[in-house]
Enzyme design. Structure first.
Site, PDB file in Angstrom:
ATOM      1  N   ARG A  66      -2.075  -6.330  -8.419  1.00 37.91           N
ATOM      2  CA  ARG A  66      -0.985  -7.278  -8.203  1.00 37.91           C
ATOM      3  C   ARG A  66      -1.001  -8.394  -9.242  1.00 37.91           C
ATOM      4  NH1 ARG A  66      -2.854  -7.745  -2.125  1.00 37.91           N
ATOM      5  NH2 ARG A  66      -4.713  -7.225  -3.301  1.00 37.91           N
ATOM      6  N   HIS A 102       0.844  -1.208   0.000  1.00 39.46           N
ATOM      7  CA  HIS A 102       0.000   0.000   0.000  1.00 39.46           C
ATOM      8  C   HIS A 102       0.879   1.257   0.000  1.00 39.46           C
ATOM      9  CE1 HIS A 102      -2.989  -2.650   2.423  1.00 39.46           C
ATOM     10  NE2 HIS A 102      -3.558  -2.453   1.247  1.00 39.46           N
ATOM     11  N   LYS A 153     -18.089  -6.678   8.652  1.00 42.86           N
ATOM     12  CA  LYS A 153     -16.851  -7.463   8.582  1.00 42.86           C
ATOM     13  C   LYS A 153     -15.994  -7.157   9.805  1.00 42.86           C
ATOM     14  CE  LYS A 153     -13.421  -7.668   5.171  1.00 42.86           C
ATOM     15  NZ  LYS A 153     -12.985  -7.196   3.858  1.00 42.86           N
ATOM     16  N   SER A 193      -2.601  -7.774   3.213  1.00 46.06           N
ATOM     17  CA  SER A 193      -2.829  -7.585   4.657  1.00 46.06           C
ATOM     18  C   SER A 193      -3.191  -8.885   5.334  1.00 46.06           C
ATOM     19  CB  SER A 193      -3.961  -6.572   4.880  1.00 46.06           C
ATOM     20  OG  SER A 193      -3.610  -5.322   4.358  1.00 46.06           O
TER      21      SER A 193
HETATM   22  P1  ADP Z   1      -9.694  -3.933   0.032  1.00 44.19           P
HETATM   23  O1  ADP Z   1     -10.302  -4.379   1.308  1.00 44.19           O
HETATM   24  O2  ADP Z   1     -10.451  -2.885  -0.708  1.00 44.19           O
HETATM   25  O3  ADP Z   1      -9.149  -5.040  -0.842  1.00 44.19           O
HETATM   26  P2  ADP Z   1      -6.984  -3.476   0.775  1.00 44.19           P
HETATM   27  O4  ADP Z   1      -6.612  -2.693   1.991  1.00 44.19           O
HETATM   28  O5  ADP Z   1      -6.716  -4.938   0.824  1.00 44.19           O
HETATM   29  O6  ADP Z   1      -8.467  -3.134   0.536  1.00 44.19           O
HETATM   30  O7  ADP Z   1      -6.295  -2.865  -0.507  1.00 44.19           O
HETATM   31  C1  ADP Z   1      -6.526  -1.563  -0.956  1.00 44.19           C
HETATM   32  C2  ADP Z   1      -5.882  -1.390  -2.318  1.00 44.19           C
HETATM   33  O8  ADP Z   1      -4.501  -1.637  -2.219  1.00 44.19           O
HETATM   34  C3  ADP Z   1      -6.412  -2.353  -3.390  1.00 44.19           C
HETATM   35  O9  ADP Z   1      -6.478  -1.668  -4.614  1.00 44.19           O
HETATM   36  C4  ADP Z   1      -5.351  -3.396  -3.456  1.00 44.19           C
HETATM   37  O10 ADP Z   1      -5.295  -3.998  -4.739  1.00 44.19           O
HETATM   38  C5  ADP Z   1      -4.115  -2.567  -3.196  1.00 44.19           C
HETATM   39  N1  ADP Z   1      -3.040  -3.391  -2.677  1.00 44.19           N
HETATM   40  C6  ADP Z   1      -3.066  -4.217  -1.614  1.00 44.19           C
HETATM   41  N2  ADP Z   1      -1.874  -4.834  -1.438  1.00 44.19           N
HETATM   42  C7  ADP Z   1      -1.065  -4.363  -2.438  1.00 44.19           C
HETATM   43  C8  ADP Z   1       0.284  -4.658  -2.845  1.00 44.19           C
HETATM   44  N3  ADP Z   1       1.035  -5.535  -2.181  1.00 44.19           N
HETATM   45  N4  ADP Z   1       0.781  -3.996  -3.925  1.00 44.19           N
HETATM   46  C9  ADP Z   1       0.011  -3.113  -4.593  1.00 44.19           C
HETATM   47  N5  ADP Z   1      -1.271  -2.817  -4.279  1.00 44.19           N
HETATM   48  C10 ADP Z   1      -1.809  -3.445  -3.218  1.00 44.19           C
END
Ligand code: ADP
Length: 152
Positions: A91, A18, A42, A129
Site C-alpha cells: 500500500r 485483500h 496475538k 483490517s
Molecule cells: P499481516 O498480519 O501479515 O499484515 P494482513 O491480513 O494485514 O496480514 O495482510 C495480508 C497482506 O495483505 C499483506 O501483504 C498486506 O500488505 C496486504 N494488504 C492488506 N490490506 C491491503 C490493502 N488494502 N490493499 C492491498 N493489500 C493489502
C-alpha cells in the site's frame, strides 16, 4: 506441474483490499492458498473459524482458491503445500520497508520461494483490517470496506 501461490495474512477480517489482490492474482496461478496465520500470542478480534468462514464465503465460486490456516514459518508452509510463490500487497512506502525485510529474510530461509508483490488498487490504499475492527468496536457500519458477501 501446477503453479501454486500462498497469500498469507491475519485476515482479521478480510477486507476489499485483500479481495482485490487475491482476484488479481488468480489469472497468474493454477491455485492460490489464502492462508490464515495462527498466532497464539496475538489476540485476534475474530476467531480463526470466523476468519476462515468469511474468506470461504467470498470465494465460494472460485475453484482455484484454497482457504487454509497455518502455524509457524510462512516459507515452511509454502514448502508443505508445494507453492513456489508467496503473495503480498503493497500500500505505502511503510509497507514496502516492512515487506522488503521479510521478503529478503524469507529468500535466505528458502531461496526457491519467490515473493510476488501487488501494488494496491488506489481506492484501497488507506484500508486495513485494524480500521475495520475499530469501526466495529465502536458500533459503526464497516460494510463498504469488506467484500459484498460478508455480513458483519
Ligand atoms: P499481516 O498480519 O501479515 O499484515 P494482513 O491480513 O494485514 O496480514 O495482510 C495480508 C497482506 O495483505 C499483506 O501483504 C498486506 O500488505 C496486504 N494488504 C492488506 N490490506 C491491503 C490493502 N488494502 N490493499 C492491498 N493489500 C493489502
Amino acid at each position: 506441474m501446477i503453479k501454486s501461490a500462498v497469500f498469507p495474512g491475519s485476515f482479521d477480517p478480510i477486507t476489499r483490499g485483500h479481495e482485490s489482490v487475491i482476484r488479481r492474482a488468480l489469472p497468474l496461478f493454477d491455485e492460490v492458498y489464502v492462508a490464515v496465520g495462527v498466532n497464539t500470542e496475538k489476540k485476534s478480534y475474530f476467531t480463526i473459524e470466523q476468519r476462515l468462514a468469511f474468506i470461504k464465503q467470498v470465494f465460494a465460486d472460485e475453484p482455484k482458491i484454497k482457504v487454509t490456516q497455518y502455524e509457524g514459518l510462512t516459507v515452511e508452509y509454502c514448502k508443505n503445500v508445494n507453492a513456489k510463490y508467496l503473495l503480498r500487497g503493497l500500500r505505502t512506502s511503510a509497507d514496502f520497508e516492512f515487506e522488503r525485510s521479510i521478503g529478503q529474510i524469507n529468500k535466505k530461509l528458502n531461496p526457491e520461494i519467490e515473493t510476488v508483490f501487488f501494488l494496491t488498487d488506489p481506492q484501497y490504499t488507506s484500508l486495513n483490517s485494524s480500521i475495520v475492527r475499530d469501526i466495529l468496536r465502536h458500533g459503526g457500519d464497516a460494510s463498504q470496506f469488506v467484500p459484498d458477501q460478508i455480513k458483519l
